[in-house]
Design a protein around this motif. Structure first.
Motif, PDB file in Angstrom:
ATOM      1  N   HIS A   1       0.830  -1.228   0.000  1.00 49.72           N
ATOM      2  CA  HIS A   1       0.000   0.000   0.000  1.00 49.72           C
ATOM      3  C   HIS A   1       0.854   1.262   0.000  1.00 49.72           C
ATOM      4  CE1 HIS A   1      -3.488  -2.497   0.537  1.00 49.72           C
ATOM      5  NE2 HIS A   1      -3.054  -2.972   1.684  1.00 49.72           N
ATOM      6  N   GLN A   2       2.142   1.116  -0.270  1.00 50.93           N
ATOM      7  CA  GLN A   2       3.077   2.245  -0.209  1.00 50.93           C
ATOM      8  C   GLN A   2       2.681   3.388  -1.158  1.00 50.93           C
ATOM      9  OE1 GLN A   2       7.108   1.120  -1.061  1.00 50.93           O
ATOM     10  NE2 GLN A   2       7.845   3.211  -1.258  1.00 50.93           N
ATOM     11  N   GLU A   3       2.394   3.069  -2.426  1.00 51.57           N
ATOM     12  CA  GLU A   3       2.146   4.111  -3.429  1.00 51.57           C
ATOM     13  C   GLU A   3       0.928   4.977  -3.111  1.00 51.57           C
ATOM     14  OE1 GLU A   3       1.569   4.628  -8.250  1.00 51.57           O
ATOM     15  OE2 GLU A   3       2.198   2.679  -7.462  1.00 51.57           O
ATOM     16  N   PRO A   4      -0.275   4.380  -2.848  1.00 53.23           N
ATOM     17  CA  PRO A   4      -1.425   5.251  -2.549  1.00 53.23           C
ATOM     18  C   PRO A   4      -1.253   6.077  -1.280  1.00 53.23           C
ATOM     19  CG  PRO A   4      -2.001   2.925  -2.219  1.00 53.23           C
ATOM     20  CD  PRO A   4      -0.676   2.961  -2.902  1.00 53.23           C
ATOM     21  N   VAL A   5      -0.545   5.529  -0.273  1.00 52.11           N
ATOM     22  CA  VAL A   5      -0.345   6.281   0.970  1.00 52.11           C
ATOM     23  C   VAL A   5       0.592   7.468   0.731  1.00 52.11           C
ATOM     24  CG1 VAL A   5       0.692   6.179   3.284  1.00 52.11           C
ATOM     25  CG2 VAL A   5      -0.865   4.375   2.537  1.00 52.11           C
ATOM     26  N   ILE A   6       1.679   7.258  -0.018  1.00 54.76           N
ATOM     27  CA  ILE A   6       2.602   8.364  -0.319  1.00 54.76           C
ATOM     28  C   ILE A   6       1.907   9.432  -1.171  1.00 54.76           C
ATOM     29  CG2 ILE A   6       4.687   8.953  -1.652  1.00 54.76           C
ATOM     30  CD1 ILE A   6       6.003   6.462  -0.483  1.00 54.76           C
ATOM     31  N   ASN A   7       1.062   9.012  -2.126  1.00 52.51           N
ATOM     32  CA  ASN A   7       0.300   9.976  -2.936  1.00 52.51           C
ATOM     33  C   ASN A   7      -0.627  10.816  -2.061  1.00 52.51           C
ATOM     34  OD1 ASN A   7       1.477   9.176  -5.315  1.00 52.51           O
ATOM     35  ND2 ASN A   7      -0.138   7.725  -5.859  1.00 52.51           N
ATOM     36  N   LEU A   8      -1.239  10.168  -1.048  1.00 57.90           N
ATOM     37  CA  LEU A   8      -2.118  10.895  -0.116  1.00 57.90           C
ATOM     38  C   LEU A   8      -1.313  11.917   0.673  1.00 57.90           C
ATOM     39  CD1 LEU A   8      -4.849  11.255   1.427  1.00 57.90           C
ATOM     40  CD2 LEU A   8      -4.081   9.435   2.970  1.00 57.90           C
ATOM     41  N   LEU A   9      -0.120  11.525   1.148  1.00 59.52           N
ATOM     42  CA  LEU A   9       0.725  12.430   1.918  1.00 59.52           C
ATOM     43  C   LEU A   9       1.174  13.630   1.079  1.00 59.52           C
ATOM     44  CD1 LEU A   9       2.862   9.735   3.755  1.00 59.52           C
ATOM     45  CD2 LEU A   9       1.305  11.328   4.866  1.00 59.52           C
ATOM     46  N   LYS A  10       1.515  13.375  -0.192  1.00 59.34           N
ATOM     47  CA  LYS A  10       1.923  14.476  -1.084  1.00 59.34           C
ATOM     48  C   LYS A  10       0.768  15.427  -1.344  1.00 59.34           C
ATOM     49  CE  LYS A  10       5.634  12.060  -3.569  1.00 59.34           C
ATOM     50  NZ  LYS A  10       5.977  11.367  -4.823  1.00 59.34           N
ATOM     51  N   ASP A  11      -0.435  14.845  -1.520  1.00 60.02           N
ATOM     52  CA  ASP A  11      -1.631  15.652  -1.773  1.00 60.02           C
ATOM     53  C   ASP A  11      -1.945  16.552  -0.575  1.00 60.02           C
ATOM     54  OD1 ASP A  11      -3.957  16.334  -3.369  1.00 60.02           O
ATOM     55  OD2 ASP A  11      -5.134  15.252  -1.862  1.00 60.02           O
ATOM     56  N   ARG A  12      -1.558  16.101   0.630  1.00 60.00           N
ATOM     57  CA  ARG A  12      -1.803  16.890   1.845  1.00 60.00           C
ATOM     58  C   ARG A  12      -0.593  17.738   2.232  1.00 60.00           C
ATOM     59  NH1 ARG A  12      -6.654  15.373   4.500  1.00 60.00           N
ATOM     60  NH2 ARG A  12      -7.922  14.435   2.879  1.00 60.00           N
ATOM     61  N   ARG A  13       0.232  18.090   1.252  1.00 58.49           N
ATOM     62  CA  ARG A  13       1.376  18.994   1.421  1.00 58.49           C
ATOM     63  C   ARG A  13       2.450  18.405   2.343  1.00 58.49           C
ATOM     64  NH1 ARG A  13       0.270  24.155   3.711  1.00 58.49           N
ATOM     65  NH2 ARG A  13      -1.731  23.584   4.595  1.00 58.49           N
ATOM     66  N   GLY A  14       2.593  17.081   2.332  1.00 60.60           N
ATOM     67  CA  GLY A  14       3.595  16.422   3.161  1.00 60.60           C
ATOM     68  C   GLY A  14       4.990  16.537   2.563  1.00 60.60           C
ATOM     69  N   ALA A  15       6.001  16.601   3.432  1.00 62.04           N
ATOM     70  CA  ALA A  15       7.404  16.642   3.003  1.00 62.04           C
ATOM     71  C   ALA A  15       8.105  15.387   3.522  1.00 62.04           C
ATOM     72  CB  ALA A  15       8.089  17.888   3.556  1.00 62.04           C
TER      73      ALA A  15
END
Length: 599
Positions: free
Chosen positions: A416-430
């Motif tokens: 589930h790595q890819e969808p979780v990282i995409n969610l973090l990027k979408d929420r302005r995560g660094a």
């Protein structure tokens, strides 16, 4: 009792790893509670705790225990919550202990809050005893979890294998508590020093303090002083928790119990404060406590404005039991009189709202939750703290805005790595780091704005990870961001309760979604209604609710067209007048619409 025969410990774990069930088995095995009086989750006395399967309030219980060689010990268990919102409860409970049982689920392994609570225990310097629970389940991976405890948590001891539900391994846990957890080092002859780790309010006896005596003796009739306030009081009652309150003549160094001083106002006492003798005061307070700060704010208004006095009374009573939320009077043009509340997190907000509705029979509207921001006005060097978007200064007066950031730790299966990282990027995560626990599990660490996780981040994370990801966060300070105030106008009037502080890049998207949602919820009127999203005085989104219209020419059966035109013209003038004078009543559902917006 001799402090050498006392053991003070806590149980720390991720949610649903079996912490409360293990506490039940310890109470049962030590004979603290008779088997016929046992019930599930004995330590979780609140109805909400049993319903949700979570621990909300820290609890304490004294258990007598006799070893195989006939030596008597006193085991003081200070139970802690597992949810990230209640880290403040965990910190003060750990400060009263010398050791901790770290419970890890054999089917789920090390989770985000296992890591966070283990780090807290290490910082306080506690002896940690690892326990792998639920080893009797078919899906248990004992070898894999042992490896995670060694690699990720850096705990070298062999974990105890247990099944709290079946009672397996409970005797080994009790033996390890006596053998491995150090005895208290306090001396009864020293000046009194006791740590307040929790409190509750009793209508008849006033504030009841849960204390751990570090040095000295706490006895009835003794004059004591609270370090932070300097207030002197007389001890009226002391006792043990078994788990019922049991009177005792005194509490000596190393012991845990309760204290009653006839204090009627809970705000005169600070949890985490030090109790000392008036005659022999201490120079410094006891270490190991950090004060809780609200991080999520929301407006709470009664559905019926006439219920405002009842809401005021309800908040005063609830605050006596749970002093961790803050409240102050608030007014809204759309919702009338209410209160602005500060919470420790979204779960805390949900629990306070539910308790207000259940215990005090109130119907409430809770506005969209937000975090506190720091604003610097033009020409000023000072930062002002703002926790209500409606109170923000005019955009022309703002030079910069800072927002709180948190470090997010997520433990999840690798697939589930890819969808979780995409969610973090979408929420302005660094991105900070990625670590692999095993070939199938990993830890992701990101820095994110707290505002991006207070609405629906947890739900979205569970959705994209099919329910397998666990997450924890802690504050890492504030950072300057390109933030703007999104205002919603209904019929040219700004609705302050719907105002939000959002990132500039998301303002158009959020404004459009909010206007679309409001169009579905606001009923049609006799006139056209404009719904607009505005940023810095510029409209970024618009929806129009058309007017209800009567067919005025239905009665015309032919004849001259001028008759029809006259009727239509007359109707048009009426609509124009109604548009100028009309007001729009916004239903309660509209204020909840903000919570359902996909950021």
């Amino acid at each position: 009792m001799d402090p050498k025969h006392i053991r003070n410990f806590s149980i720390i774990a991720h949610i649903d790893h079996g912490k409360s069930t293990l506490a039940d088995r310890l109470l049962e095995r030590t004979g603290t509670i008779e088997t016929r009086k046992m019930s599930e989750q004995v330590m979780d006395s609140m109805e909400l705790e049993k319903e949700r399967g979570i621990t909300i309030k820290a609890k304490a219980v004294r258990m007598p225990y006799r070893t195989a060689d006939g030596t008597d010990y006193i085991l003081n268990l200070i139970d802690t919550p597992g949810h990230v919102d209640f880290t403040y409860e965990v910190s003060r409970a750990l400060a009263a202990c010398e050791g901790a049982l770290l419970v890890v689920d054999a089917t789920q392994g090390v989770e985000a809050q296992t890591l966070a609570n283990c780090d807290l225990a290490k910082k306080v310097g506690l002896k940690i005893i690892p326990v792998i629970n639920k080893v009797d389940l078919p899906a248990a991976d004992v070898a894999g979890v042992e490896e995670q405890i060694f690699d990720v948590l850096s705990i070298l001891e062999d974990p105890i294998l247990a099944s709290a539900k079946a009672g397996l391994g409970v005797d080994e846990v009790l033996s390890a508590i006596v053998r491995d957890i150090p005895a208290p080092t306090g001396r009864p002859e020293s000046p009194l020093a006791a740590l307040i780790f929790d409190s509750l309010y009793d209508a008849y006896r006033g504030v009841i303090l849960y204390v751990r005596v570090v040095d000295g003796v706490l006895a009835k009739g003794k004059k004591v002083r609270f370090h932070s306030t300097g207030q002197d009081v007389t001890v009226e009652e002391v006792g043990f928790l078994t788990p019922k309150q049991t009177l005792a003549p005194a509490l000596a160094a190393g012991e845990v119990g309760y204290l009653v001083c006839g204090i009627k106002d809970i705000h005169q006492v600070r949890v985490g404060d030090t109790v000392m003798e008036t005659a022999r005061p201490l120079a410094n307070a006891l270490p190991g406590y950090k004060e809780a700060k609200p991080v999520v704010f929301a407006g709470v208004f009664p559905v019926n404005p006439a219920d405002y006095p009842e809401l005021k009374t309800a908040l005063e009573k609830l605050h006596l039991e749970d002093s961790s939320f803050q409240y102050q009077v608030d007014t809204s043009e759309a919702l009338g009189f209410g209160y602005r509340l500060g919470f420790l997190g979204l779960l805390h907000m949900d629990i306070v709202k539910e308790r207000l509705e259940r215990e005090f029979d109130l119907d409430l509207i809770v506005t969209s939750p937000n975090v506190s921001f720091f604003v610097r006005r033009r020409g000023s060097k000072d930062w002002e703290r703002m926790d209500n978007p409606a109170k923000f200064p005019h955009y022309g007066d703002i030079e910069a805005i800072r927002e709180p950031y948190v470090e997010v730790t997520i433990v999840l299966p690798v697939e589930h790595q890819e969808p979780v990282i995409n969610l973090l990027k979408d929420r302005r995560g660094a991105h900070k780091s990625i670590e692999y626990l095993s070939s199938s599990r990993m830890i992701i660490r990101y820095d994110m704005p707290l505002a991006e996780i207070v609405l629906d981040f947890y739900d979205k994370l569970k959705s994209v990870s099919k329910g397998y990801a666990s997450f924890d966060y802690h504050e890492v300070g504030e950072r300057e961001s390109d933030l703007v105030k999104l205002e919603i106008l209904v019929h040219q009037e700004v609705i302050d309760a719907l105002s939000q502080i959002v990132h500039k890049d998301k303002a158009h998207h959020m404004g459009r979604q909010l206007c679309e949602k409001l169009k579905e919820l606001i009923p049609r009127q006799q006139f056209e209604i404009a719904l607009q999203g505005s940023v810095r005085g510029r409209v970024v989104s618009r929806e129009t609710i058309p007017a209800m219209r009567k067919d005025v020419i239905a009665k015309c059966y032919g004849g001259d067209i001028t008759r029809k035109r006259k009727l239509l013209s007359k109707q048009k003038e009426g609509k124009k007048r109604a548009k100028q004078l009309g007001s729009v009543e916004i239903p309660q559902e509209a204020f909840l619409a903000v919570l359902k917006i996909d950021g």
